[in-house]
Design a protein around this motif. Sequence first.
Motif, PDB file in Angstrom:
ATOM      1  N   SER A 166     -21.874   0.810  21.829  1.00  0.00           N
ATOM      2  CA  SER A 166     -21.230  -0.226  21.022  1.00  0.00           C
ATOM      3  C   SER A 166     -21.912  -1.566  21.265  1.00  0.00           C
ATOM      4  O   SER A 166     -22.641  -1.732  22.269  1.00  0.00           O
ATOM      5  CB  SER A 166     -19.763  -0.353  21.420  1.00  0.00           C
ATOM      6  OG  SER A 166     -19.688  -0.863  22.736  1.00  0.00           O
ATOM      7  N   GLY A 167     -21.615  -2.502  20.379  1.00  0.00           N
ATOM      8  CA  GLY A 167     -22.156  -3.845  20.542  1.00  0.00           C
ATOM      9  C   GLY A 167     -21.702  -4.457  21.854  1.00  0.00           C
ATOM     10  O   GLY A 167     -22.491  -5.067  22.587  1.00  0.00           O
ATOM     11  N   THR A 168     -20.428  -4.271  22.159  1.00  0.00           N
ATOM     12  CA  THR A 168     -19.868  -4.830  23.396  1.00  0.00           C
ATOM     13  C   THR A 168     -20.645  -4.331  24.616  1.00  0.00           C
ATOM     14  O   THR A 168     -20.989  -5.114  25.510  1.00  0.00           O
ATOM     15  CB  THR A 168     -18.383  -4.410  23.518  1.00  0.00           C
ATOM     16  OG1 THR A 168     -17.705  -4.848  22.340  1.00  0.00           O
ATOM     17  CG2 THR A 168     -17.729  -5.000  24.738  1.00  0.00           C
ATOM     18  N   ILE A 211     -23.914  -6.017  25.047  1.00  0.00           N
ATOM     19  CA  ILE A 211     -23.747  -7.371  25.592  1.00  0.00           C
ATOM     20  C   ILE A 211     -23.532  -7.306  27.103  1.00  0.00           C
ATOM     21  O   ILE A 211     -24.128  -8.060  27.881  1.00  0.00           O
ATOM     22  CB  ILE A 211     -22.544  -8.073  24.910  1.00  0.00           C
ATOM     23  CG1 ILE A 211     -22.843  -8.329  23.435  1.00  0.00           C
ATOM     24  CG2 ILE A 211     -22.158  -9.362  25.636  1.00  0.00           C
ATOM     25  CD1 ILE A 211     -23.955  -9.315  23.164  1.00  0.00           C
ATOM     26  N   PHE A 236     -18.645 -14.631  19.011  1.00  0.00           N
ATOM     27  CA  PHE A 236     -17.964 -13.369  19.322  1.00  0.00           C
ATOM     28  C   PHE A 236     -18.989 -12.411  19.910  1.00  0.00           C
ATOM     29  O   PHE A 236     -20.042 -12.171  19.311  1.00  0.00           O
ATOM     30  CB  PHE A 236     -17.359 -12.757  18.056  1.00  0.00           C
ATOM     31  CG  PHE A 236     -16.612 -11.475  18.322  1.00  0.00           C
ATOM     32  CD1 PHE A 236     -15.285 -11.510  18.722  1.00  0.00           C
ATOM     33  CD2 PHE A 236     -17.225 -10.238  18.189  1.00  0.00           C
ATOM     34  CE1 PHE A 236     -14.584 -10.335  18.993  1.00  0.00           C
ATOM     35  CE2 PHE A 236     -16.538  -9.062  18.453  1.00  0.00           C
ATOM     36  CZ  PHE A 236     -15.205  -9.110  18.856  1.00  0.00           C
ATOM     37  N   HIS A 237     -18.663 -11.873  21.089  1.00  0.00           N
ATOM     38  CA  HIS A 237     -19.595 -10.935  21.719  1.00  0.00           C
ATOM     39  C   HIS A 237     -18.916  -9.632  22.146  1.00  0.00           C
ATOM     40  O   HIS A 237     -19.521  -8.826  22.852  1.00  0.00           O
ATOM     41  CB  HIS A 237     -20.233 -11.583  22.948  1.00  0.00           C
ATOM     42  CG  HIS A 237     -21.007 -12.841  22.647  1.00  0.00           C
ATOM     43  ND1 HIS A 237     -22.170 -12.850  21.921  1.00  0.00           N
ATOM     44  CD2 HIS A 237     -20.765 -14.137  22.954  1.00  0.00           C
ATOM     45  CE1 HIS A 237     -22.630 -14.085  21.812  1.00  0.00           C
ATOM     46  NE2 HIS A 237     -21.796 -14.896  22.424  1.00  0.00           N
ATOM     47  N   GLY A 238     -17.642  -9.452  21.755  1.00  0.00           N
ATOM     48  CA  GLY A 238     -16.937  -8.243  22.152  1.00  0.00           C
ATOM     49  C   GLY A 238     -15.720  -8.580  22.987  1.00  0.00           C
ATOM     50  O   GLY A 238     -15.496  -9.733  23.360  1.00  0.00           O
ATOM     51  N   GLU A 294     -25.131 -16.111  19.445  1.00  0.00           N
ATOM     52  CA  GLU A 294     -25.331 -15.401  18.179  1.00  0.00           C
ATOM     53  C   GLU A 294     -26.283 -16.278  17.351  1.00  0.00           C
ATOM     54  O   GLU A 294     -25.924 -17.413  17.026  1.00  0.00           O
ATOM     55  CB  GLU A 294     -24.008 -15.291  17.416  1.00  0.00           C
ATOM     56  CG  GLU A 294     -23.081 -14.212  17.864  1.00  0.00           C
ATOM     57  CD  GLU A 294     -21.838 -14.171  16.982  1.00  0.00           C
ATOM     58  OE1 GLU A 294     -21.831 -13.443  15.992  1.00  0.00           O
ATOM     59  OE2 GLU A 294     -20.877 -14.896  17.289  1.00  0.00           O
ATOM     60  N   ASP A 332     -27.471 -12.265  20.656  1.00  0.00           N
ATOM     61  CA  ASP A 332     -26.563 -11.210  20.222  1.00  0.00           C
ATOM     62  C   ASP A 332     -26.854 -10.950  18.747  1.00  0.00           C
ATOM     63  O   ASP A 332     -26.427 -11.693  17.875  1.00  0.00           O
ATOM     64  CB  ASP A 332     -25.112 -11.665  20.432  1.00  0.00           C
ATOM     65  CG  ASP A 332     -24.105 -10.626  19.935  1.00  0.00           C
ATOM     66  OD1 ASP A 332     -24.499  -9.702  19.195  1.00  0.00           O
ATOM     67  OD2 ASP A 332     -22.917 -10.756  20.284  1.00  0.00           O
ATOM     68  N   VAL A 388     -26.029  -8.137  17.251  1.00  0.00           N
ATOM     69  CA  VAL A 388     -25.216  -6.970  16.913  1.00  0.00           C
ATOM     70  C   VAL A 388     -24.909  -6.949  15.417  1.00  0.00           C
ATOM     71  O   VAL A 388     -24.991  -5.911  14.760  1.00  0.00           O
ATOM     72  CB  VAL A 388     -23.919  -6.961  17.764  1.00  0.00           C
ATOM     73  CG1 VAL A 388     -22.904  -5.965  17.239  1.00  0.00           C
ATOM     74  CG2 VAL A 388     -24.254  -6.663  19.221  1.00  0.00           C
ATOM     75  N   GLN A 389     -24.584  -8.107  14.863  1.00  0.00           N
ATOM     76  CA  GLN A 389     -24.219  -8.160  13.443  1.00  0.00           C
ATOM     77  C   GLN A 389     -25.392  -8.538  12.536  1.00  0.00           C
ATOM     78  O   GLN A 389     -25.433  -8.166  11.371  1.00  0.00           O
ATOM     79  CB  GLN A 389     -23.077  -9.176  13.249  1.00  0.00           C
ATOM     80  CG  GLN A 389     -22.498  -9.182  11.873  1.00  0.00           C
ATOM     81  CD  GLN A 389     -21.140  -9.858  11.772  1.00  0.00           C
ATOM     82  OE1 GLN A 389     -20.704 -10.161  10.690  1.00  0.00           O
ATOM     83  NE2 GLN A 389     -20.452 -10.083  12.859  1.00  0.00           N
ATOM     84  N   LYS A 436     -24.404  -2.021  15.535  1.00  0.00           N
ATOM     85  CA  LYS A 436     -23.925  -1.911  14.147  1.00  0.00           C
ATOM     86  C   LYS A 436     -24.848  -1.157  13.187  1.00  0.00           C
ATOM     87  O   LYS A 436     -24.719   0.044  13.043  1.00  0.00           O
ATOM     88  CB  LYS A 436     -23.626  -3.318  13.612  1.00  0.00           C
ATOM     89  CG  LYS A 436     -22.314  -3.875  14.181  1.00  0.00           C
ATOM     90  CD  LYS A 436     -21.836  -5.043  13.377  1.00  0.00           C
ATOM     91  CE  LYS A 436     -20.642  -5.758  13.950  1.00  0.00           C
ATOM     92  NZ  LYS A 436     -19.359  -5.121  13.682  1.00  0.00           N
TER      93      LYS A 436
HETATM   94  C1  LIG Z   1     -21.994 -10.500  17.082  1.00  0.00           C
HETATM   95  C2  LIG Z   1     -21.191  -9.384  17.664  1.00  0.00           C
HETATM   96  N1  LIG Z   1     -21.340  -9.076  18.952  1.00  0.00           N
HETATM   97  C3  LIG Z   1     -20.662  -8.063  19.513  1.00  0.00           C
HETATM   98  C4  LIG Z   1     -19.774  -7.317  18.781  1.00  0.00           C
HETATM   99  C5  LIG Z   1     -19.033  -6.171  19.416  1.00  0.00           C
HETATM  100  O1  LIG Z   1     -19.514  -4.985  18.901  1.00  0.00           O
HETATM  101  P1  LIG Z   1     -18.631  -3.620  18.981  1.00  0.00           P
HETATM  102  O2  LIG Z   1     -17.426  -3.850  18.146  1.00  0.00           O
HETATM  103  O3  LIG Z   1     -19.563  -2.574  18.452  1.00  0.00           O
HETATM  104  O4  LIG Z   1     -18.320  -3.410  20.410  1.00  0.00           O
HETATM  105  C6  LIG Z   1     -19.585  -7.597  17.427  1.00  0.00           C
HETATM  106  C7  LIG Z   1     -18.617  -6.821  16.628  1.00  0.00           C
HETATM  107  O5  LIG Z   1     -18.173  -7.207  15.574  1.00  0.00           O
HETATM  108  C8  LIG Z   1     -20.301  -8.668  16.843  1.00  0.00           C
HETATM  109  O6  LIG Z   1     -20.165  -8.983  15.558  1.00  0.00           O
END
Ligand SMILES: Cc1ncc(COP(=O)(O)O)c(C=O)c1O
Length: 446
Positions: free
Chosen positions: A111-113, A116, A139-141, A214, A247, A249-250, A276
């Motif tokens: 997962s993104g979290t 991170i 937002f990082h999780g 981000e 980050d 992730v998005q 993602k």
């Molecule tokens: C920029 C960013 N970092 C981290 C996350 C966390 O990712 P996950 O929901 O896959 O754990 C998200 C989720 O929306 C995100 O948008």
Amino acid sequence: MSANWNYLVHEMPDLLAPSMAKDHPNLPVIKAEGCYYYGLDGKQYLDFTSGIATANTGHRHPKVVQAIKDAADHLMHGPSGVIMYESILKLAKELSDILPGDLDCFFFANSGTEAIEGAIKLAKHVTKRPYVVSFIGCFHGRSLGALSVTTSKAKYRKFLQPNGLVYQVPYANAKGCPDGMDAEEYVVEKLVNDFETLFNHQVTPEEVACVIVEPVLGEGGYIVPPSGWLKKIREICNQHGILLIFDEVQTGFGRTGEWFAAQALDVTPDIMAIAKGIASGLPLSATVASKELMKQWPLGSHGTTFGGNPIACEAALATLKVLKEEKLVENAKKMGAYAAEKLKHIQEKYPVIGSVRSIGLMIGIEIVDPLTGKADGNGLINILDKCLEKGVLFYLCGNSGEVIRMIPPLTITKEQIDQGLAVLETAVAEHLNELKSELSVQYQNV
Ligand SMILES: Cc1ncc(COP(=O)(O)O)c(C=O)c1O
């Protein structure tokens, strides 16, 4: 899979934790394909959410589905480290070709979290420094480590007192820029002052392991900072031996009109978190850094059972192939520019749209109260509900839930954008009329 599970929909509140199930709009669906969801109500919905920036190749792209089926016929689980398999190695090679700089060594997770968590742990390990700096609004999780750097909403942190030895500084915000001053110059100047204050009063730069950001603000409200702002962060990090974490992730996998925001905004971090869009919806993520950094992370200091799962890796390889073959990164740039232009025209007509902010197919449409200009989260829900009724699904973001997120699959066509934005415009017009006629006579003059 049963075609009629209406009876279960009513049980949902007792079966799923509200923190998991009460997001907007929680639409019951039976199938997804391309840019569409198919509802349990028998309706087709044009999807402008991509499962929150994940189905970049469109839902259930046939080549991705085939790769998943083939993989399941051979190997469903490693785990990596105990077992070695081709897909994880091939994926690492292919990812390093599209990532910027020397980001060429991978820790795969789910997962993104998790990506991170890995990034912060790696930075602390390598630098042997305790502190982290993050940006307010990012937002990082929501696991405890990731939460220590997440500040998009205070409610995420309530009662948890996340303590990752973290300091926060403001994200780029051009509001308040004096007339005649260049907005980029303004945010860069503010950034330099904020870091000076931080380093003079709260923590010495020699104690800071990493700065995490981000490169485009996502959940916090879709803000695209000027490239100069990120370059200044890079410069500050270089000056003090601090590692820079992006980050992505998005923002990754073509969303911004380049493979990554790092390339779109021309700044290369030391460590990156990606997830993602990587595997078109299968759970996969990675913490990425140079070999030099990764090699300083000793065996066992980080680990995973499911990370880099063979089926997810094959899905990721097929995803990369589709993104390249169908030129979807280019399409994101083209369709993003087309949609943003159309939205600017719509904005001019409706004072409930405060601003439109975009990079590629990452588009934020801010909804405000037309009298006060203040963020209007309730107004946004009214608009999104109307869109849903008319068959178009949008998502939201922003501190008060005031920004419509438009993040369609990168396969989106001009016709589908026209169709979706026509629905959005009608919904916005209806919302404004309701404000005028129902809420207050004050709105009559808007
Ligand atoms: C920029 C960013 N970092 C981290 C996350 C966390 O990712 P996950 O929901 O896959 O754990 C998200 C989720 O929306 C995100 O948008």
